[in-house]
Design a protein around this motif. Sequence first.
Motif, PDB file in Angstrom:
ATOM      1  N   TYR A  28       0.836  -1.207   0.000  1.00  0.00           N
ATOM      2  CA  TYR A  28       0.000   0.000   0.000  1.00  0.00           C
ATOM      3  C   TYR A  28       0.869   1.254   0.000  1.00  0.00           C
ATOM      4  CZ  TYR A  28      -3.800  -3.174   1.062  1.00  0.00           C
ATOM      5  OH  TYR A  28      -4.712  -4.191   1.003  1.00  0.00           O
ATOM      6  N   LEU A  29       1.886   1.235   0.838  1.00  0.00           N
ATOM      7  CA  LEU A  29       2.778   2.390   0.909  1.00  0.00           C
ATOM      8  C   LEU A  29       3.601   2.544  -0.366  1.00  0.00           C
ATOM      9  CD1 LEU A  29       3.862   2.173   4.638  1.00  0.00           C
ATOM     10  CD2 LEU A  29       2.376   3.882   3.576  1.00  0.00           C
TER      11      LEU A  29
ATOM     12  N   CYS B 104       8.049   5.444   1.085  1.00  0.00           N
ATOM     13  CA  CYS B 104       9.140   4.483   0.871  1.00  0.00           C
ATOM     14  C   CYS B 104       9.831   4.127   2.185  1.00  0.00           C
ATOM     15  CB  CYS B 104      10.136   5.039  -0.133  1.00  0.00           C
ATOM     16  SG  CYS B 104       9.463   5.094  -1.808  1.00  0.00           S
ATOM     17  N   SER B 105       9.930   5.074   3.084  1.00  0.00           N
ATOM     18  CA  SER B 105      10.508   4.798   4.400  1.00  0.00           C
ATOM     19  C   SER B 105       9.612   3.835   5.175  1.00  0.00           C
ATOM     20  CB  SER B 105      10.693   6.105   5.177  1.00  0.00           C
ATOM     21  OG  SER B 105      11.197   5.853   6.470  1.00  0.00           O
ATOM     22  N   GLY B 106       8.317   4.081   5.135  1.00  0.00           N
ATOM     23  CA  GLY B 106       7.379   3.185   5.814  1.00  0.00           C
ATOM     24  C   GLY B 106       7.388   1.784   5.226  1.00  0.00           C
ATOM     25  N   ALA B 107       7.652   1.698   3.917  1.00  0.00           N
ATOM     26  CA  ALA B 107       7.707   0.396   3.253  1.00  0.00           C
ATOM     27  C   ALA B 107       9.051  -0.293   3.446  1.00  0.00           C
ATOM     28  CB  ALA B 107       7.421   0.576   1.763  1.00  0.00           C
ATOM     29  N   GLY B 108      10.002   0.413   4.058  1.00  0.00           N
ATOM     30  CA  GLY B 108      11.294  -0.181   4.333  1.00  0.00           C
ATOM     31  C   GLY B 108      12.324  -0.018   3.227  1.00  0.00           C
TER      32      GLY B 108
ATOM     33  N   THR C 227       3.470   9.517  12.357  1.00  0.00           N
ATOM     34  CA  THR C 227       2.715  10.773  12.382  1.00  0.00           C
ATOM     35  C   THR C 227       2.625  11.372  10.984  1.00  0.00           C
ATOM     36  OG1 THR C 227       3.423  11.182  14.649  1.00  0.00           O
ATOM     37  CG2 THR C 227       2.622  13.078  13.404  1.00  0.00           C
ATOM     38  N   ALA C 228       3.750  11.417  10.288  1.00  0.00           N
ATOM     39  CA  ALA C 228       3.771  11.992   8.939  1.00  0.00           C
ATOM     40  C   ALA C 228       2.880  11.197   7.988  1.00  0.00           C
ATOM     41  CB  ALA C 228       5.192  12.057   8.406  1.00  0.00           C
ATOM     42  N   LEU C 229       2.986   9.875   8.027  1.00  0.00           N
ATOM     43  CA  LEU C 229       2.148   9.045   7.154  1.00  0.00           C
ATOM     44  C   LEU C 229       0.667   9.243   7.458  1.00  0.00           C
ATOM     45  CD1 LEU C 229       4.222   5.719   7.110  1.00  0.00           C
ATOM     46  CD2 LEU C 229       3.927   7.343   5.221  1.00  0.00           C
TER      47      LEU C 229
ATOM     48  N   ALA D 107      -4.595   4.428   0.616  1.00  0.00           N
ATOM     49  CA  ALA D 107      -3.414   3.556   0.580  1.00  0.00           C
ATOM     50  C   ALA D 107      -2.434   3.936   1.688  1.00  0.00           C
ATOM     51  CB  ALA D 107      -2.740   3.625  -0.794  1.00  0.00           C
ATOM     52  N   TYR D 108      -2.218   5.229   1.881  1.00  0.00           N
ATOM     53  CA  TYR D 108      -1.363   5.671   2.998  1.00  0.00           C
ATOM     54  C   TYR D 108      -1.969   5.209   4.322  1.00  0.00           C
ATOM     55  CZ  TYR D 108       2.000   8.821   0.703  1.00  0.00           C
ATOM     56  OH  TYR D 108       3.028   9.339  -0.031  1.00  0.00           O
TER      57      TYR D 108
END
Length: 165
Positions: free
Chosen positions: A10-11, A75-79, A89-91, A142-143
Amino acid sequence: MMSRPSGKPYLLCAGLVALFGGLLHIAAIYGGPNWYAALGAPDAIVHMVRAGSSYPAKVCLLIAALLFVCAAYACSGAGLLPRLPLLRTALSLIAAALIVRGLSFIPLMLLYPQALAGICNCRGVDSLLLITSALCLATGLAYAVGVRRLGRQCVTRAAKPNIYR
């Protein structure tokens, strides 16, 4: 016990949409007034481009930068990238902003037809407004799903220090 499905796809999808949006805003600068008009810029902005003003390009660069930051957080959240500050928080804020944008522009245009005339080149509910609203809503969802499925993975170990080391 079943594990929670990953938020990564999703991310990644949301990040790609944000990246494409940023690139599209940069392309408009090079494409000139016809690109600005095709992408829904207000007539005043298109006239500024034709007159050689740098203001529209600066606005496009700012929007592109914001979209690139959104893509980086996805992309950071997805690794794919190192963990960015305030990731969860940002996401969540990005998701909320996109969902609000996706849900609000069409009712605003129906109730107050002139309300968005200065923001987009809309004279009413048109295909561009419908497409961008649906895209913002889908990307925001999606986020939201991505950050929700990340769950406690987003909490850094630094937030819970190990006092027994």
